[in-house]
Design an enzyme around this catalytic site. Structure first.
Site, PDB file in Angstrom:
ATOM      1  N   GLU A 521      27.828  17.030 -25.053  1.00  0.00           N
ATOM      2  CA  GLU A 521      28.436  15.827 -25.633  1.00  0.00           C
ATOM      3  C   GLU A 521      27.362  15.104 -26.438  1.00  0.00           C
ATOM      4  O   GLU A 521      26.252  14.869 -25.936  1.00  0.00           O
ATOM      5  CB  GLU A 521      28.988  14.897 -24.556  1.00  0.00           C
ATOM      6  CG  GLU A 521      29.582  13.624 -25.177  1.00  0.00           C
ATOM      7  CD  GLU A 521      30.288  12.692 -24.199  1.00  0.00           C
ATOM      8  OE1 GLU A 521      30.221  12.933 -22.971  1.00  0.00           O
ATOM      9  OE2 GLU A 521      30.898  11.718 -24.673  1.00  0.00           O
ATOM     10  N   GLU A 611      36.272  13.686 -28.724  1.00  0.00           N
ATOM     11  CA  GLU A 611      36.676  12.968 -27.505  1.00  0.00           C
ATOM     12  C   GLU A 611      37.318  11.652 -27.898  1.00  0.00           C
ATOM     13  O   GLU A 611      36.694  10.814 -28.548  1.00  0.00           O
ATOM     14  CB  GLU A 611      35.460  12.710 -26.620  1.00  0.00           C
ATOM     15  CG  GLU A 611      34.862  13.988 -26.045  1.00  0.00           C
ATOM     16  CD  GLU A 611      33.818  13.714 -24.955  1.00  0.00           C
ATOM     17  OE1 GLU A 611      33.647  12.536 -24.573  1.00  0.00           O
ATOM     18  OE2 GLU A 611      33.186  14.686 -24.494  1.00  0.00           O
ATOM     19  N   ASP A 641      39.097  11.449 -23.186  1.00  0.00           N
ATOM     20  CA  ASP A 641      37.904  10.951 -22.490  1.00  0.00           C
ATOM     21  C   ASP A 641      38.268   9.813 -21.538  1.00  0.00           C
ATOM     22  O   ASP A 641      39.288   9.145 -21.711  1.00  0.00           O
ATOM     23  CB  ASP A 641      36.919  10.440 -23.562  1.00  0.00           C
ATOM     24  CG  ASP A 641      35.496  10.348 -23.036  1.00  0.00           C
ATOM     25  OD1 ASP A 641      35.260  10.682 -21.865  1.00  0.00           O
ATOM     26  OD2 ASP A 641      34.616   9.946 -23.837  1.00  0.00           O
ATOM     27  N   GLU A 698      33.249  13.782 -15.012  1.00  0.00           N
ATOM     28  CA  GLU A 698      32.041  13.124 -15.522  1.00  0.00           C
ATOM     29  C   GLU A 698      31.329  12.367 -14.420  1.00  0.00           C
ATOM     30  O   GLU A 698      31.947  11.940 -13.443  1.00  0.00           O
ATOM     31  CB  GLU A 698      32.439  12.084 -16.577  1.00  0.00           C
ATOM     32  CG  GLU A 698      32.674  12.627 -17.948  1.00  0.00           C
ATOM     33  CD  GLU A 698      32.790  11.486 -18.946  1.00  0.00           C
ATOM     34  OE1 GLU A 698      31.872  11.355 -19.757  1.00  0.00           O
ATOM     35  OE2 GLU A 698      33.785  10.743 -18.896  1.00  0.00           O
TER      36      GLU A 698
HETATM   37  P1  C2E Z   1      31.320   8.574 -22.570  1.00  0.00           P
HETATM   38  O1  C2E Z   1      31.880   9.132 -23.804  1.00  0.00           O
HETATM   39  O2  C2E Z   1      32.143   8.592 -21.376  1.00  0.00           O
HETATM   40  O3  C2E Z   1      29.942   9.319 -22.334  1.00  0.00           O
HETATM   41  C1  C2E Z   1      29.454   9.622 -21.114  1.00  0.00           C
HETATM   42  C2  C2E Z   1      28.537   8.580 -20.637  1.00  0.00           C
HETATM   43  O4  C2E Z   1      28.330   8.787 -19.255  1.00  0.00           O
HETATM   44  C3  C2E Z   1      27.174   8.672 -21.284  1.00  0.00           C
HETATM   45  O5  C2E Z   1      26.626   7.387 -21.324  1.00  0.00           O
HETATM   46  C4  C2E Z   1      26.390   9.463 -20.252  1.00  0.00           C
HETATM   47  O6  C2E Z   1      24.992   9.226 -20.317  1.00  0.00           O
HETATM   48  C5  C2E Z   1      26.961   8.881 -18.994  1.00  0.00           C
HETATM   49  N1  C2E Z   1      26.779   9.771 -17.862  1.00  0.00           N
HETATM   50  C6  C2E Z   1      26.856  11.109 -17.842  1.00  0.00           C
HETATM   51  N2  C2E Z   1      26.603  11.554 -16.611  1.00  0.00           N
HETATM   52  C7  C2E Z   1      26.383  10.491 -15.821  1.00  0.00           C
HETATM   53  C8  C2E Z   1      26.062  10.321 -14.446  1.00  0.00           C
HETATM   54  O7  C2E Z   1      25.943  11.237 -13.686  1.00  0.00           O
HETATM   55  N3  C2E Z   1      25.918   9.052 -14.019  1.00  0.00           N
HETATM   56  C9  C2E Z   1      26.040   7.990 -14.834  1.00  0.00           C
HETATM   57  N4  C2E Z   1      25.875   6.781 -14.330  1.00  0.00           N
HETATM   58  N5  C2E Z   1      26.334   8.130 -16.141  1.00  0.00           N
HETATM   59  C10 C2E Z   1      26.506   9.374 -16.631  1.00  0.00           C
HETATM   60  P2  C2E Z   1      26.054   6.804 -22.632  1.00  0.00           P
HETATM   61  O8  C2E Z   1      25.348   7.785 -23.440  1.00  0.00           O
HETATM   62  O9  C2E Z   1      25.350   5.563 -22.231  1.00  0.00           O
HETATM   63  O10 C2E Z   1      27.352   6.423 -23.416  1.00  0.00           O
HETATM   64  C11 C2E Z   1      28.213   5.485 -22.929  1.00  0.00           C
HETATM   65  C12 C2E Z   1      29.439   5.437 -23.735  1.00  0.00           C
HETATM   66  O11 C2E Z   1      29.160   5.020 -25.040  1.00  0.00           O
HETATM   67  C13 C2E Z   1      30.109   6.774 -23.907  1.00  0.00           C
HETATM   68  O12 C2E Z   1      30.877   7.057 -22.800  1.00  0.00           O
HETATM   69  C14 C2E Z   1      30.938   6.537 -25.116  1.00  0.00           C
HETATM   70  O13 C2E Z   1      32.118   5.900 -24.772  1.00  0.00           O
HETATM   71  C15 C2E Z   1      30.089   5.604 -25.881  1.00  0.00           C
HETATM   72  N6  C2E Z   1      29.393   6.345 -26.921  1.00  0.00           N
HETATM   73  C16 C2E Z   1      28.245   7.034 -26.854  1.00  0.00           C
HETATM   74  N7  C2E Z   1      27.967   7.577 -28.040  1.00  0.00           N
HETATM   75  C17 C2E Z   1      28.980   7.252 -28.877  1.00  0.00           C
HETATM   76  C18 C2E Z   1      29.272   7.535 -30.230  1.00  0.00           C
HETATM   77  O14 C2E Z   1      28.579   8.250 -30.927  1.00  0.00           O
HETATM   78  N8  C2E Z   1      30.410   7.001 -30.755  1.00  0.00           N
HETATM   79  C19 C2E Z   1      31.227   6.233 -30.001  1.00  0.00           C
HETATM   80  N9  C2E Z   1      32.315   5.751 -30.580  1.00  0.00           N
HETATM   81  N10 C2E Z   1      30.984   5.953 -28.728  1.00  0.00           N
HETATM   82  C20 C2E Z   1      29.867   6.464 -28.170  1.00  0.00           C
HETATM   83 MG    MG Z   2      33.660   9.457 -20.725  1.00  0.00          MG
HETATM   84 MG    MG Z   3      32.679  10.762 -24.295  1.00  0.00          MG
END
Ligand code: C2E
Ligand code: MG
Ligand code: MG
Length: 768
Positions: A521, A611, A641, A698
Site C-alpha cells: 500500500e 483503495e 478500505d 489491517e
Molecule cells: P489507511 O489507508 O487505512 O492506511 C493504513 C494505515 O494504517 C497506515 O497509516 C498504516 O501505517 C497504518 N497501519 C498499518 N498497520 C498498522 C498496525 O499494525 N498498527 C497501526 N497502529 N497502524 C497500522 P498511515 O500511513 O499513517 O496512513 C493513515 C491514513 O492516511 C491511511 O489509512 C489513509 O486513509 C490516509 N492516507 C495515507 N496516504 C494517503 C494518500 O496518499 N492519499 C490519501 N487520500 N490518503 C492517504
Molecule cells: Mg485502511
Molecule cells: Mg488505505
C-alpha cells in the site's frame, strides 16, 4: 490657462481693495463731482471684472463648472444692470434696470441648487426636507422680524418699496436655499460654498443698507452700500476659484445631529406662532412658520421610516441571508454578552461546528443543493437547542452555538447529541443526504473569559476533532502550541508539492498461506525540511483544507505507478494500492488519468489497486459508483478500505463489485482477547468469501493477533507485526530477508471451510 488668467483673482482682489481704499480716502460728504465719476467707472469696472473673473474661474473648475458658469453669468448680468442703471437712469429708486437686477436671483437660485446637488451623497427625501424645514424657518424669522423693519424704513411708491424690499428678501431667501441645499451634505459646506455663503451675506447687507439709505434719501453713489455690493460680488466671484476639482460626496450626519438644525427651525416656528397669538406678526411670517411646521411634520414621518429601515438593515447586517440565523458578527456580540454574565457566577460553552463532506455535496449536487442542506441543518440545530441557547452560521459550512449555563461535561454531551442529530439524513434534491460534523468545545470560565480566547479555543478544538476524526473535541490547553504548528504547516503545504516534499512509503500486504509479500500500500509522507518526516494524520487535514486532496492523489499515483514499473523491471510482481480520496471519485477525469499513467509506464492495470472508503460513496453515490465502475472496467482493482467503520452500509457491497475488502484496524485490534471481535472478523471472512472478494485485515501488531486472524480463516494481513511502511528500497531489502525466513507462514493454516474460494490460488500474483 494662461498665466494672466491665473492671476485674475489676485487682480480682482487688488482692484477691489484699491477701490474701497480710494473711495474711503477721497469721499466727499456731498458725493458729487470727480469722486462720483471715479466711483461710477471704478465701481462698474470692478463689477464687470467680478463677472469675468467668475466666468474664468468656472471654466477652470472641473466637475462644478455648470454651477459656477451660472454664478458668472448672474454676476455679469448684474454688472450690466448696474451700468444701465447708473448711465441711463441716473441711479433712480425705480427704473427699467430693476428687471435686469432681479434677473440675478433666478440665476443664483439655479446655481446654488446645482452646486448643492453635486455635493449630496444621498438625495433622500428626508434630507431635502431637513433643508426645507431649515430654509423655511429662516424665511419665517426674516419675515417676522427683518421684514417689518425693512418695511418701516421704506418710503416712496408701493412699487418702489416692493421692488427695493425684494432685493434683501431675495438675498435672504438665496441664503436659505443654499442652507437647505446643504442638508444632504450634513450641513458641512466645503471652502467654495462657505465663501459663496459669505458673499451672499455681504450682498444682503449691501441691499439692506441701500434700502435704508434710499428710504432716508441718504444714498449716494460712493456710499456704504456700494462698498458692500462690490465686496459681496467679488467674494461671490472668488468662491468659484476655490471649487475643488472633485468633491467626495459626503454622507449626511447621523440621524441625531443631522436633525438639529431642522429641529431648531421647527421650534422657532412654534415660538413665532405663539408670539403671533400675543402680538401682531406679519401674515407672511405666520404662513411661513406654519409651512415650516408642516415640513417638520413630514420630516418626522420620514425620520420614522428611516429609523425603521435602519433597524431593518442593522438586523440584516447581523443575519445570515441563507439560514436566517445570526451571522458571525451577531454571534460575537452574543458571546460578548454571555461573557458579561460571568460576573454573576454563570457559565457557558461555545461550540464551533464544521461539517464534514459538505464540499462534496456542493461540488456534485450544485450550490443550490448545498444551500438547501445548510438551511435544513440550521433547522436541525435550532430544533435541538434550548430557547436560552444561541446558534449562528459563521460562514461556509461553519456553525456556532452558545450553550448558556452549561458546564463543560454537559457541553460535551450535548455536542455529541448535536452531532448525532446533524448526521441524520436530510432530504435534499430528492435524495437523502447525510454529512458528518466536527465540533470543538470551549467553556467559560474554565478555558477563558473573553470572546477572542473562547472562539479561538473552540476553533483549535474543532480542528483537533477534524484531525482525529473524533467528532467532538473539548479544548485542551496543551494543544495551543500544536495549533501554532498547524498554522505554520498550513502555510507550508502548498510549497510541499512544488518542492517534491511529498514522498511515498510502502507497506506490504502479506499472504499468510504463501508466506509472501503479495502487494503493497502506497502511503503518503511529508518530508518536511525542518520537521522531518510527517505522517498523514499531521498533514491530511491541511491538504483537505487547502483543497489539495486531488493533487495528493495524483502525486502519489504518479510515484506509485512509476514504482510499479521499476519493480516490474526488477521482476518483482507486487501490486501497489493507492488511497483514493472522496473528491477523486467525483472527478470524472480520474479514470483517464489513471489509464494514461499506466500506459505511459507500461504497467498492467491489474497491478494497481485503488483503495476507496465508503465515505467516498456517500456524497454522490451515483457519480462515485460510475467512476468506480469505469476504473474497474479499465482493469484496475478496487479495494474497499477501512471496512466496518464510518459510513458502513452493506448496500455498497450489493451494488458495487470490489476486488478486496480491508477490515479496519480498529476491528482487528486485540483480537486474541476479544471474542466479539473475533466473531466480527469471522463474519467478515465469510462475507468476503461469499462475495468472491479477498479480505485484508489491517493493523495486526502482534503474533498472537496474527494467529487469531489466521485461525478465523483470514489469509491476507497488513500490519506492524511484519512491517511498517518503508521507502521502496528498504521494503525490497526487508522482503529479501523475509523470503529466507518462515516468519510469514502461519503455524496453523486457515480452516478449509473458510478458505477463500479459488482454493489455493492467491488472487494476488505471488512472486515465484
Ligand atoms: P489507511 O489507508 O487505512 O492506511 C493504513 C494505515 O494504517 C497506515 O497509516 C498504516 O501505517 C497504518 N497501519 C498499518 N498497520 C498498522 C498496525 O499494525 N498498527 C497501526 N497502529 N497502524 C497500522 P498511515 O500511513 O499513517 O496512513 C493513515 C491514513 O492516511 C491511511 O489509512 C489513509 O486513509 C490516509 N492516507 C495515507 N496516504 C494517503 C494518500 O496518499 N492519499 C490519501 N487520500 N490518503 C492517504
Ligand atoms: Mg485502511
Ligand atoms: Mg488505505
Amino acid at each position: 490657462m494662461s498665466e494672466l488668467a491665473r492671476l485674475a483673482p489676485l487682480f480682482l482682489v487688488v482692484a477691489t481693495a484699491l477701490y474701497v481704499t480710494c473711495m474711503l480716502a477721497i469721499q466727499r460728504p456731498d458725493g458729487g463731482g470727480e469722486v462720483a465719476w471715479l466711483d461710477l467707472w471704478f465701481h462698474n469696472g470692478v463689477r464687470v471684472a467680478a463677472g469675468v473673473v467668475a466666468l474664468i474661474g468656472a471654466s477652470r473648475s472641473g466637475f462644478d463648472r455648470p454651477g459656477w458658469w451660472v454664478v458668472g453669468s448672474a454676476l455679469s448680468v448684474n454688472a450690466v444692470a448696474n451700468i444701465v442703471w447708473v448711465q441711463l437712469f441716473d441711479s433712480a429708486a425705480l427704473s427699467l434696470a430693476d428687471p435686469l437686477f432681479l434677473a440675478y436671483y433666478p440665476q443664483m437660485y439655479v446655481a446654488v441648487i446645482i452646486l448643492a446637488r453635486r455635493r449630496a451623497a444621498s438625495r433622500g427625501a428626508g434630507q431635502w426636507l431637513d433643508g426645507a424645514v431649515a430654509g423655511l424657518g429662516v424665511a419665517a424669522v426674516v419675515a417676522a422680524f427683518v421684514f417689518p423693519t425693512l418695511l418701516s424704513g421704506a418710503s416712496g411708491s408701493a412699487l418702489a418699496i416692493a421692488v427695493n424690499i425684494s432685493y434683501p428678501l431675495a438675498d435672504l431667501l438665496l441664503v436659505a436655499v443654499l442652507l437647505a441645499g446643504l442638508a444632504p451634505v450634513g450641513w458641512r459646506p466645503d471652502r467654495a460654498l462657505a465663501v459663496l455663503i459669505g458673499g451672499l451675506l455681504v450682498t444682503t447687507v449691501a441691499d439692506v443698507a441701500y434700502l435704508l439709505q434710499s428710504a432716508a434719501e441718504t444714498y449716494t453713489a460712493g456710499s456704504l452700500a456700494n462698498h458692500f455690493w462690490i465686496m459681496g460680488y467679488v467674494i461671490t466671484a472668488l468662491a468659484g476659484w476655490l471649487s475643488p476639482r472633485q468633491v467626495q460626496p459626503r454622507a449626511a450626519l447621523s440621524l441625531g445631529s443631522g436633525l438639529l438644525l431642522p429641529a431648531a427651525s421647527a421650534t422657532t416656528a412654534v415660538v413665532l406662532l405663539v408670539i403671533g397669538t400675543r402680538q401682531a406678526v406679519l401674515g407672511v411670517a405666520v404662513a411661513l412658520a406654519a409651512l415650516t411646521l408642516s415640513a417638520a411634520g413630514l420630516r418626522v414621518g420620514f425620520a420614522f421610516a428611516e429609523l425603521k429601515s435602519l433597524t431593518l438593515s442593522r438586523l440584516e447586517a447581523r443575519t445570515d441571508e441563507l439560514t436566517r440565523l445570526p451571522n458571525r458578527r451577531a454571534f460575537l456580540e452574543l458571546v460578548e454578552r454571555s461573557v458579561e454574565t460571568l460576573r454573576d457566577g454563570r457559565t457557558f460553552s461555545v461550540l464551533l461546528i464544521d461539517l464534514d463532506g459538505f464540499k462534496e455535496v456542493n461540488d456534485t449536487l450544485g450550490h443550490h443543493a448545498g444551500d438547501s442542506l445548510l438551511a435544513a441543518l440550521a433547522g436541525v440545530l435550532q430544533d435541538h437547542l434550548r430557547s436560552t441557547d444561541h446558534v449562528a452560521r459563521l460562514g461556509g459550512d461553519e456553525f456556532a452555538v452558545i450553550l448558556c449555563d452549561t458546564e463543560l461535561i454537559e457541553a460535551e454531551q450535548r455536542a455529541h447529541s448535536l452531532r448525532d442529530a446533524l448526521a441524520a439524513p436530510v432530504d435534499v434534491a430528492s435524495m437523502a443526504i447525510s454529512v458528518g460534523a466536527s465540533i470543538g468545545v470551549s467553556n467559560a470560565p474554565d478555558h477563558g473569559a473573553d470572546t477572542h480566547s473562547l472562539m479561538r479555543f473552540a476553533d483549535i478544538a474543532m480542528y483537533r476533532a477534524k484531525q482525529a476524526r473524533s467528532g467532538v473535541q473539548v479544548y485542551e490547553q496543551l494543544s495551543d502550541a500544536s495549533n501554532r504548528d498547524r498554522l505554520e504547516l498550513a502555510q507550508d503545504i502548498r510549497r510541499a508539492f512544488a518542492r517534491d516534499e511529498i514522498i511515498v512509503y510502502y507497506q506490504p500486504k502479506i499472504d499468510l498461506v504463501a508466506g509472501q509479500v503479495v502487494g503493497t500500500e502506497a502511503l503518503a509522507r511529508w518530508n518536511h525540511p525542518t520537521r522531518g518526516l510527517l505522517y498523514p494524520d499531521a498533514f491530511l487535514p491541511l491538504v483537505e483544507q487547502a483543497d489539495l486532496l486531488q493533487k495528493l492523489t495524483r502525486t502519489v499515483l504518479n510515484s506509485a505507478v512509476r514504482q510499479l514499473a521499476d519493480w516490474q523491471a526488477d521482476g518483482i510482481d507486487w501490486t501497489v494500492a493507492v488511497n483514493i480520496a472522496p473528491p477523486d471519485l467525483l472527478d470524472e477525469s480520474l479514470p483517464d488519468f489513471v489509464a494514461h499513467l499506466l500506459a505511459r509506464n507500461h504497467v498492467l492495470a491489474s497491478q494497481l489497486v485503488l483503495e476507496i472508503t465508503e465515505g467516498s460513496l456517500v456524497a454522490d453515490p451515483i457519480r462515485a459508483a460510475r467512476t468506480v465502475r469505469r476504473l474497474r472496467d479499465a482493469g484496475t482493482q478496487i479495494s474497499l478500505d477501512d471496512f466496518g467503520v464510518g459510513f458502513s452500509s452493506l448496500v455498497h457491497l450489493r451494488t458495487l463489485q470490489f476486488d478486496e475488502i480491508k477490515l479496519d484496524r480498529t476491528l482487528a485490534a486485540d483480537l486474541e482477547h476479544d471474542e466479539r471481535g473475533r466473531a466480527i472478523v469471522g463474519a467478515a471472512v465469510g462475507l468476503a468469501t461469499a462475495l468472491g472478494m479477498r479480505l485484508v485485515v489491517e493493523g495486526i501488531e502482534t503474533m498472537a493477533g496474527r494467529d487469531a486472524v489466521a485461525a478465523l480463516g483470514a489469509r491476507f494481513i497488513q500490519g506492524f507485526v511484519y512491517c511498517r511502511p518503508l521507502p521502496p528500497a528498504d521494503l525490497e531489502a526487508w522482503a529479501q530477508m523475509l523470503s529466507g525466513s518462515q516468519i510469514c507462514t502461519v503455524s496453523s493454516s486457515p480452516p478449509e471451510a473458510t478458505r477463500p474460494s479459488g482454493n489455493e490460488a492467491s488472487p494476488y500474483t505471488v512472486p515465484s
